[in-house]
Design a protein around this motif. Structure first.
Motif, PDB file in Angstrom:
ATOM      1  N   UNK A   1      -3.499  -7.485  -1.856  1.00 24.75           N
ATOM      2  CA  UNK A   1      -2.666  -6.609  -2.691  1.00 24.75           C
ATOM      3  C   UNK A   1      -1.377  -7.330  -3.058  1.00 24.75           C
ATOM      4  N   UNK A   2      -0.870  -7.079  -4.243  1.00 20.81           N
ATOM      5  CA  UNK A   2       0.356  -7.742  -4.692  1.00 20.81           C
ATOM      6  C   UNK A   2       1.297  -6.735  -5.355  1.00 20.81           C
ATOM      7  N   UNK A   3       2.533  -7.186  -5.519  1.00 25.61           N
ATOM      8  CA  UNK A   3       3.538  -6.327  -6.142  1.00 25.61           C
ATOM      9  C   UNK A   3       3.213  -5.964  -7.569  1.00 25.61           C
ATOM     10  N   UNK A   4       2.505  -6.847  -8.274  1.00 24.76           N
ATOM     11  CA  UNK A   4       2.186  -6.592  -9.676  1.00 24.76           C
ATOM     12  C   UNK A   4       1.340  -5.333  -9.853  1.00 24.76           C
ATOM     13  N   UNK A   5       0.539  -4.987  -8.820  1.00 24.94           N
ATOM     14  CA  UNK A   5      -0.349  -3.838  -8.928  1.00 24.94           C
ATOM     15  C   UNK A   5       0.296  -2.533  -8.480  1.00 24.94           C
ATOM     16  N   UNK A   6       1.445  -2.619  -7.824  1.00 24.68           N
ATOM     17  CA  UNK A   6       2.039  -1.428  -7.226  1.00 24.68           C
ATOM     18  C   UNK A   6       2.210  -0.300  -8.248  1.00 24.68           C
ATOM     19  N   UNK A   7       2.803  -0.636  -9.384  1.00 22.71           N
ATOM     20  CA  UNK A   7       3.124   0.388 -10.378  1.00 22.71           C
ATOM     21  C   UNK A   7       1.862   1.001 -10.972  1.00 22.71           C
ATOM     22  N   UNK A   8       0.919   0.163 -11.373  1.00 23.73           N
ATOM     23  CA  UNK A   8      -0.290   0.681 -12.007  1.00 23.73           C
ATOM     24  C   UNK A   8      -1.145   1.455 -11.018  1.00 23.73           C
ATOM     25  N   UNK A   9      -1.210   0.998  -9.749  1.00 23.89           N
ATOM     26  CA  UNK A   9      -1.987   1.718  -8.729  1.00 23.89           C
ATOM     27  C   UNK A   9      -1.359   3.084  -8.455  1.00 23.89           C
ATOM     28  N   UNK A  10      -0.038   3.101  -8.339  1.00 23.31           N
ATOM     29  CA  UNK A  10       0.663   4.369  -8.110  1.00 23.31           C
ATOM     30  C   UNK A  10       0.366   5.356  -9.248  1.00 23.31           C
ATOM     31  N   UNK A  11       0.402   4.847 -10.465  1.00 22.76           N
ATOM     32  CA  UNK A  11       0.149   5.699 -11.631  1.00 22.76           C
ATOM     33  C   UNK A  11      -1.280   6.231 -11.640  1.00 22.76           C
ATOM     34  N   UNK A  12      -2.244   5.375 -11.311  1.00 21.89           N
ATOM     35  CA  UNK A  12      -3.650   5.802 -11.314  1.00 21.89           C
ATOM     36  C   UNK A  12      -3.893   6.850 -10.235  1.00 21.89           C
ATOM     37  N   UNK A  13      -3.346   6.621  -9.040  1.00 22.76           N
ATOM     38  CA  UNK A  13      -3.514   7.586  -7.957  1.00 22.76           C
ATOM     39  C   UNK A  13      -2.849   8.911  -8.318  1.00 22.76           C
ATOM     40  N   UNK A  14      -1.695   8.832  -8.952  1.00 25.16           N
ATOM     41  CA  UNK A  14      -0.970  10.046  -9.337  1.00 25.16           C
ATOM     42  C   UNK A  14      -1.769  10.869 -10.357  1.00 25.16           C
ATOM     43  N   UNK A  15      -2.472  10.175 -11.267  1.00 18.08           N
ATOM     44  CA  UNK A  15      -3.196  10.884 -12.328  1.00 18.08           C
ATOM     45  C   UNK A  15      -4.636  11.208 -11.971  1.00 18.08           C
ATOM     46  N   UNK A  16      -5.270  10.355 -11.166  1.00 18.77           N
ATOM     47  CA  UNK A  16      -6.705  10.509 -10.920  1.00 18.77           C
ATOM     48  C   UNK A  16      -7.075  10.589  -9.441  1.00 18.77           C
ATOM     49  N   UNK A  17      -6.095  10.478  -8.543  1.00 17.39           N
ATOM     50  CA  UNK A  17      -6.400  10.504  -7.122  1.00 17.39           C
ATOM     51  C   UNK A  17      -6.959   9.168  -6.641  1.00 17.39           C
TER      52      UNK A  17
ATOM     53  N   UNK B   1       0.830  -1.205   0.000  1.00 18.26           N
ATOM     54  CA  UNK B   1       0.000   0.000   0.000  1.00 18.26           C
ATOM     55  C   UNK B   1       0.867   1.259   0.000  1.00 18.26           C
ATOM     56  N   UNK B   2       1.904   1.276   0.837  1.00 23.05           N
ATOM     57  CA  UNK B   2       2.784   2.437   0.895  1.00 23.05           C
ATOM     58  C   UNK B   2       3.493   2.637  -0.443  1.00 23.05           C
ATOM     59  N   UNK B   3       3.983   1.539  -1.035  1.00 22.96           N
ATOM     60  CA  UNK B   3       4.662   1.626  -2.333  1.00 22.96           C
ATOM     61  C   UNK B   3       3.712   2.087  -3.429  1.00 22.96           C
ATOM     62  N   UNK B   4       2.426   1.854  -3.251  1.00 22.87           N
ATOM     63  CA  UNK B   4       1.430   2.260  -4.247  1.00 22.87           C
ATOM     64  C   UNK B   4       1.037   3.720  -4.118  1.00 22.87           C
ATOM     65  N   UNK B   5       1.612   4.413  -3.129  1.00 24.57           N
ATOM     66  CA  UNK B   5       1.338   5.831  -2.975  1.00 24.57           C
ATOM     67  C   UNK B   5       0.160   6.138  -2.094  1.00 24.57           C
ATOM     68  N   UNK B   6      -0.204   5.185  -1.225  1.00 31.92           N
ATOM     69  CA  UNK B   6      -1.326   5.418  -0.332  1.00 31.92           C
ATOM     70  C   UNK B   6      -0.940   5.006   1.085  1.00 31.92           C
ATOM     71  N   UNK B   7      -1.891   4.928   1.986  1.00 30.88           N
ATOM     72  CA  UNK B   7      -1.605   4.667   3.400  1.00 30.88           C
ATOM     73  C   UNK B   7      -1.615   3.172   3.706  1.00 30.88           C
ATOM     74  N   UNK B   8      -0.887   2.750   4.778  1.00 35.31           N
ATOM     75  CA  UNK B   8      -0.736   1.314   5.041  1.00 35.31           C
ATOM     76  C   UNK B   8      -2.038   0.582   5.341  1.00 35.31           C
ATOM     77  N   UNK B   9      -2.997   1.278   5.972  1.00 36.03           N
ATOM     78  CA  UNK B   9      -4.228   0.577   6.325  1.00 36.03           C
ATOM     79  C   UNK B   9      -5.021   0.153   5.090  1.00 36.03           C
TER      80      UNK B   9
END
Length: 561
Positions: free
Chosen positions: A86-102, A52-60
């Protein structure tokens, strides 16, 4: 994969847990599941927060995902041993989506992906997802590993950076620009965590290395009062209550905007979950139900964001841990979610003391495991086309975007596959005005082709990849014979493009005064010709079941004309 195509019958949409209970579930089995659930729950705890932290969001949010999605995937899924979260495969795409769309955009995107997964399962596409080419999956998995490793360097080294650029090259440029600010205390904590994982995996592999690593690193930071950033200092800790149900605001414009990302999440989730099922089947001899699993993944990805979570899928490492811990049924996966819920309710304050560097160390090892460097090295020795697909997918994942990488990789792999398939189909000129020997002829070993008669044979599938070659071969004719016999006994199927090429050629023959005769057309190919109207253009009187009859007809035409 256990699916309709391999079993020969349509699988029911029946959760695996129903089959297990029908077969009998005893107190001994319950004890096995309790022990496995506790083990996997402990292992999933640091991983869920780290992802979760690597994805750009909070641990909970990682914990909420593992609780809600993990429970539903086990309860409704088609695998006996699958652990979701949650898995490592989603980290990059989740980070990107949060960065672009919140995060609100991620919620809607995950809901859409969940609906797509439901449709994949409902339309029984579980057996189709496995056709994503191996070089593509290897390339984007290795690319994701590189990106996860890169994303952890700030916390691993304690670099004094307020923000980390999302782009790979910019990220490393900033890292090198701040390299003089490496924090020795942070590096010590991350080093302790990393070395602990490596030593445990080497000497006592049955012990959950991430848990021990995070515990020791936290203990070192606390005992020596090291000035390192923790979950508490960055995020204010982890809430001690379970999430409530919330609904996102949905607009047509937002839906259109998120369709590409939702498709990527759905495909990636489907691929990883079914791959995890295959790994579990290989270890246990069980058979999963792929379409049921996809539907469970869909339900889980609809529920997870509604309760503050992230996209979820089957987690291979945790599924393997579940099996090795002695799990008997999906109950173990459901209990692992209960263990994580208990942590939030009773031990959440403890999470505040966990150093972010210890979680970064865990993810560095996750990235190494995901890279599967041996597969990358193996593909470097593969045919050039496969190597190209893998390298291109890897580079696009790292430098551009995962969605682009998967799309380009699949399209390129498909084009290369079609080229290979077209090369397996032969268009052979039997010659004319000569003697030719064919061992499969029923009459004589030697065939004398009369003047003004030509014979061609198509050997293999006649599809659009071959149609252009067919037209090229026949356009090179120097003379206009009275009859052309086209042998099609070795053509198992014909598609619309090849059918059109055949019709165009038939009309050209009519214009040139040449009779076109087909020999040995198989029923399936013949049915296609009839549906498309090509049979009418050729003339049913020019279609023969075998080459002998076709040749007799050709000789009569030559003699008469």
């Amino acid at each position: 994969m256990a699916d309709d195509a391999t079993s020969g019958k349509r699988e029911p949409f029946l959760p695996k847990i129903v089959d297990v209970f029908r077969q009998g579930y005893s107190a001994k089995h319950a004890v096995q599941d309790v022990f496995a659930g506790l083990t996997v729950g402990v292992v999933a705890l640091p991983l869920a927060m780290a992802f979760a932290i690597a994805s750009g969001t909070t641990p909970e949010r990682g914990l909420f995902t593992a609780i809600v999605a993990g429970f539903l995937i086990s309860a409704l899924g088609g695998s006996r041993y699958q652990i979701g979260g949650p898995t490592g495969a989603f980290v990059v795409i989740v980070y990107s989506i949060i960065d672009r769309h919140g995060y609100d955009g991620l919620v809607l995107c995950t809901l859409m992906a969940g609906v797509l997964m439901l449709l994949f399962g409902a339309f029984r596409m579980g057996s189709l997802i496995k056709y994503i080419p191996y070089p593509v999956t290897t390339g984007f998995t290795a690319g994701i590993a590189v990106l996860i490793f890169s994303s952890q360097m700030k916390d691993f080294l304690g670099l004094p950076m307020e923000t980390v650029p999302p782009d790979f090259l910019d990220k490393w440029a900033e890292y090198f620009g701040h390299v003089q600010g490496i924090n020795p205390a942070t590096l010590t904590v991350s080093g302790v965590g990393l070395i602990t994982i490596l030593l445990i995996r080497r000497f006592i592999p049955r012990v959950p290395a991430p848990v021990v690593s995070v515990f020791l690193a936290t203990l070192v930071a606390y005992v020596f009062s090291l000035p390192v950033e923790t979950i508490g200092s960055r995020f204010g800790g982890v809430p001690d209550a379970l999430p409530s149900l919330t609904f996102p605001m949905v607009t047509l414009e937002r839906v259109r905007e998120l369709i590409p990302d939702a498709l990527t999440v759905a495909l990636l989730g489907g691929i990883e979950s079914l791959l995890s099922c295959v790994v579990a089947d290989g270890m246990t001899g069980d058979r999963h139900q792929s379409n049921t699993e996809l539907m469970a993944q869909g339900v889980a990805n609809i529920a997870s964001p509604l309760f503050g979570g992230l996209p979820a899928t089957g987690a291979i490492a945790r599924t393997v841990t579940n099996i090795r811990a002695g799990a008997f049924s999906p109950v173990a996966g459901m209990l692992h979610a209960v263990v994580l819920a208990a942590f939030i309710l009773f031990l959440a304050p403890v999470a505040s003391f966990i150093p972010l560097a210890s979680l970064a160390a865990v993810l560095v090892v996750v990235a190494w495991d995901m890279s599967e460097y041996h597969k990358v090295l193996r593909l470097l020795r593969a045919p050039k086309s496969d190597m190209l697909v893998m390298l291109l997918t890897l580079l696009l994942t790292v430098l551009i975007d995962l969605t682009v990488a998967v799309n380009v990789g699949v399209v390129l792999a498909a084009l290369l596959f079609m080229r290979r398939m077209s090369e397996t189909t032969e268009i052979e000129d039997w010659g004319h005005n000569c003697c030719t020997w064919k061992p499969d002829l029923p009459r004589s070993e030697f065939l004398e082709l009369p003047h003004n008669l030509m014979v061609y044979e198509i050997d293999g599938p006649f599809f659009f990849g071959v149609a252009d070659r067919f037209k090229s071969v026949l356009h090179t004719l120097d003379t206009k014979p009275k009859v052309i016999v086209l042998r099609m006994g070795r053509v198992p199927a014909i598609d619309a493009t090849a059918d059109n090429a055949l019709e165009v050629f038939a009309k050209r023959c009519q214009k040139d005064g040449t009779r076109l005769i087909l020999a040995g057309v198989r029923p399936r190919a013949l049915a296609n010709l009839k549906k498309m109207g090509t049979l009418k253009a050729i003339g049913e009187e020019n279609i023969f079941d075998n080459f002998g009859e076709a040749l007799d007809r050709a000789r009569r035409v030559v003699a008469f004309e």
